[in-house]
Design a protein around this motif. Sequence first.
Motif, short mmCIF file in Angstrom:
data_model
loop_
_atom_site.label_atom_id
_atom_site.label_comp_id
_atom_site.label_asym_id
_atom_site.label_seq_id
_atom_site.Cartn_x
_atom_site.Cartn_y
_atom_site.Cartn_z
N ARG A 7 0.84 -1.21 0.00
CA ARG A 7 0.00 0.00 0.00
C ARG A 7 0.87 1.25 0.00
O ARG A 7 0.60 2.22 -0.70
CB ARG A 7 -0.88 0.01 1.25
CG ARG A 7 -1.94 -1.02 1.17
CD ARG A 7 -3.21 -0.56 1.89
NE ARG A 7 -4.17 -1.65 1.83
CZ ARG A 7 -4.63 -2.29 2.90
NH1 ARG A 7 -4.27 -1.93 4.09
NH2 ARG A 7 -5.49 -3.28 2.76
N ALA B 69 2.23 2.01 -3.27
CA ALA B 69 1.22 2.62 -4.14
C ALA B 69 1.10 4.10 -3.81
O ALA B 69 1.00 4.95 -4.71
CB ALA B 69 -0.10 1.91 -3.95
N ARG C 133 4.10 5.92 -5.08
CA ARG C 133 4.02 6.09 -6.54
C ARG C 133 3.10 7.26 -6.88
O ARG C 133 3.36 8.04 -7.77
CB ARG C 133 3.48 4.81 -7.18
CG ARG C 133 4.59 3.85 -7.59
CD ARG C 133 4.05 2.82 -8.56
NE ARG C 133 2.89 2.11 -8.06
CZ ARG C 133 2.94 0.99 -7.33
NH1 ARG C 133 4.11 0.47 -7.04
NH2 ARG C 133 1.85 0.41 -6.90
#
Length: 315
Positions: free
Chosen positions: A203, A206, A209
């Motif tokens: 997570r 993510a 990112r």
Amino acid sequence: MGIREDIRTAFDKDPAARSAIEVICCYPGLHAIWAHRIAHAFYRRRLYFPARLVSHIARALTGIEIHPGAKIGRRVFIDHGSGVVIGETAEVGDDVLIYMGVVLGGTALEQTKRHPTIEDGVVIGSGASVLGPITVGRGAKIGAGSVVVHPVPAGATVVGVPGRLAGPKCRKGQERLDRGDLPDPMLRVVSRMLDRQNRIEERLRAMERSGLVGGKRQEEIALEESIRSALKEVIDPEVGIDVVDLGLIKGITVQDSSVLVEMVLTTATCPLVDYLTDRVRRRVLDVSGVRDVEIRVFDEPWDWDRFFGQRDVLR
Ligand SMILES: CC(C)(COP(=O)(O)OP(=O)(O)OC[C@H]1O[C@@H](n2cnc3c(N)ncnc32)[C@H](O)[C@@H]1OP(=O)(O)O)[C@@H](O)C(=O)NCCC(=O)NCCS
Ligand SMILES: CC(=O)OC[C@H](N)C(=O)O
């Protein structure tokens, strides 16, 4: 390499063989191998047309098509032979036994290594197709009529369509009890914590990112991503699913160009242990930017929850 050795091989591999003269005159598998030696010698000298012509004439006489480029080892025996097709970039080791209708075929349209590598001592049953640039490990057996598209570990037996491991099964959990080697509960707790950490990191990655948080260096995140996608090419031949989707990869830690892969295995006691860890190691080392890799395997039973859990994480 020689005709005497070929005749001896026919006697070793075919209980129906009666006399040398019969073997010399009536064994299309031997004729095909002899013709291939000539065709391959032309091929190696880049005389592609005469190479192909010899192979073509042999095919008409024997029903066996071996591309002149294929590399065939010593004491390879093709029994009966009709319908056997061996592709250009196939490599067949020593002492391999091939029955009729076997195809060592390609799956790519590019001029690359696209046919299988068959290691020493493999047996391939009649009508089996082994497809793609995969390796069938030393001493493995491919059942008649199978279609094999994933690498086969040494010594394994693969049967069916698609090919699945058969033969003596590694009964999950049971062998550990037989060895008096009970699963370590602490290790299981640590392992579960690592799974959880892995999910949290997923997570976090993510979020990193998407620019929500800073932290890890972009290069390390990118390398970790590349390693994860590379590992999706490592297939567990027992179930035909890649090690990432199966949930066998508990964690990937990148520090500069050193990588730590933490994993579990579907069965801790079968020949796949070495095979899978070796494939994972090689695949990680192939990723550009990786200098060294350590694989840590947790001795912990795997179950299908991991597969479904992993799919939940990835969703
Ligand atoms: C696969 C083979 C090599 C046997 O290997 P083995 O390691 O001795 O395996 P076993 O005989 O113990 O069989 C293991 C399992 O695979 C199954 N099996 C064996 N051959 C199979 C095949 N071709 N297709 C599907 N399942 C097969 C068995 O039923 C057994 O299943 P089970 O565990 O549920 O009982 C053999 O069955 C075979 O196909 N040989 C090729 C021979 C041939 O082509 N002859 C033709 C001459 S022209
Ligand atoms: C047809 C077949 O089983 O061939 C295998 C081998 N030649 C034999 O005679 O046993």
